[in-house]
Design a protein around this motif. Sequence first.
Motif, short mmCIF file in Angstrom:
data_model
loop_
_atom_site.label_atom_id
_atom_site.label_comp_id
_atom_site.label_asym_id
_atom_site.label_seq_id
_atom_site.Cartn_x
_atom_site.Cartn_y
_atom_site.Cartn_z
N ALA A 1 -53.28 12.53 8.66
CA ALA A 1 -52.37 11.44 8.23
C ALA A 1 -51.88 11.73 6.82
O ALA A 1 -52.69 11.89 5.90
CB ALA A 1 -53.11 10.10 8.26
N ASN A 2 -50.57 11.79 6.67
CA ASN A 2 -49.96 12.08 5.36
C ASN A 2 -49.33 10.87 4.71
O ASN A 2 -48.78 10.97 3.62
CB ASN A 2 -48.87 13.15 5.52
N ASP B 1 -49.38 6.14 4.67
CA ASP B 1 -50.24 4.98 4.94
C ASP B 1 -50.16 4.53 6.40
O ASP B 1 -51.18 4.16 7.00
CB ASP B 1 -49.82 3.81 4.03
N ALA C 1 -52.20 6.83 8.45
CA ALA C 1 -53.64 6.62 8.17
C ALA C 1 -54.13 5.37 8.90
O ALA C 1 -55.25 5.34 9.44
CB ALA C 1 -53.86 6.50 6.67
N LEU D 1 -54.66 6.24 12.53
CA LEU D 1 -55.91 7.00 12.73
C LEU D 1 -57.12 6.06 12.67
O LEU D 1 -58.07 6.21 13.44
CB LEU D 1 -56.07 8.10 11.69
N ALA D 2 -57.07 5.08 11.75
CA ALA D 2 -58.20 4.15 11.62
C ALA D 2 -58.32 3.31 12.90
O ALA D 2 -59.43 3.07 13.40
CB ALA D 2 -57.99 3.24 10.40
N LEU E 1 -63.85 10.10 11.29
CA LEU E 1 -62.69 9.76 10.45
C LEU E 1 -63.09 10.07 9.01
O LEU E 1 -64.16 9.65 8.56
CB LEU E 1 -62.36 8.28 10.60
N PRO F 1 -61.79 10.90 4.69
CA PRO F 1 -60.71 10.90 3.69
C PRO F 1 -60.14 12.30 3.53
O PRO F 1 -60.79 13.30 3.89
CB PRO F 1 -61.40 10.44 2.41
N GLY F 2 -58.92 12.39 2.99
CA GLY F 2 -58.23 13.66 2.85
C GLY F 2 -59.05 14.74 2.15
O GLY F 2 -59.06 15.90 2.57
N MET G 1 -52.91 15.11 2.19
CA MET G 1 -53.50 14.31 3.27
C MET G 1 -54.14 13.03 2.74
O MET G 1 -54.83 13.07 1.72
CB MET G 1 -54.63 15.11 3.93
N ILE G 2 -53.96 11.93 3.47
CA ILE G 2 -54.66 10.69 3.10
C ILE G 2 -55.98 10.63 3.85
O ILE G 2 -57.03 10.33 3.29
CB ILE G 2 -53.79 9.46 3.42
N SER G 3 -55.92 10.92 5.13
CA SER G 3 -57.15 10.92 5.94
C SER G 3 -56.96 11.87 7.12
O SER G 3 -55.85 12.38 7.35
CB SER G 3 -57.46 9.50 6.44
#
Length: 362
Positions: free
Chosen positions: A94-95, A97, A100, A103-104, A119, A121-122, A136-138
Amino acid sequence: MRVTIVGGGIIGCAVGHELASRGADVRIFDMRGTGRGATQASAGILAPYIEGHIDALLQLGINSLALYDRFLARVSADAQQPVEYERSGSLHIANNDAAAMELAIAARKFAHAGVAHELMPGHDAMRLEPGLSSRMISALLLPMHGYVRAAELTSALAAAAVRCGAHMMTANVEEICGRGPGVVAVKTTAGLIESDAVILAAGCWSGRVAPMTPPVRPVRGQLLHLHFNQRPVSRVVWGSECYLVPWRNGALLVGATVEEAGFDETATAAGVTRLLEASAALLTDIPQARFEAVRVGLRPGTPDELPLIGPSSTMRGVYYATGHYRNGVLLAPLTARLVADLVIDGKRDPELDLVRPDRFGL
Ligand code: GLY
């Protein structure tokens, strides 16, 4: 039992191998040779928990992935050819919000369903795959996913089918015609062939075999073949604009475009540019890669994105195994088993209810 298969892609070859290994007298027809349709531009990703965005597709994908270890072992043994296959896992990136958040949500569903996942964090994903971009965020790790080299698998399936007694025929099938009780004939450029069953597995070309009218259309995919001295990532990476599949020899596949371009199999500058830009945003070393090739394939898309597997309701002895759209490689083992159970043993597996051709009046 004599069976004619129309189409020598991964589905036609998988069905042909399964039928021949159960004793059927099989002929596989393909004018271009094996694996020259959608299969040639397949990255061979085995990722039902990413690609199964429809419940039925997810279910079919999970069931087919569960068959893969045994399927590969049988094919390699029968063909006496190794096939590169790894359950290396996939990392879904996930790049932004919104991605992300998705994905959550997916991770919560997987936790509820008992599906193995992680799952992270980046910065943890960066530790796992140091070549990835720091934007990456996550990321969501799905350890059961993987890839197979699709062209290698298709050629092994064809070889395995032949070693089990099947015949590969380089000819075009123009028409399927009934020939009296229990006999179906196909009119080909090499003459008329009679058999007890005909299986239409010609991907997006299935509608070109008269009088069949499956609603299968070509959806073009362009796929880049790059090369690094060392594997740049160690698992399948799935981003919002492209995916990456690393082979053991340093090759990296970057896919894929999804284009409505009719039967046009041209590689375009726009397609290549889009994939290079998207992959460079994911993996910082992309500009240093050697550019090997761009491959183009026409996926067989259906209106509901599910395949057509099962008997024709209008022509006795004719069966569909087509319309696998983006999941032909993943669904090959299950399709082969479902079709062989049906054709040889008359056994209707409940999974066939998800993919009935008569949902389109066929
Ligand atoms: N299954 C990946 C693709 O169709 O691009």
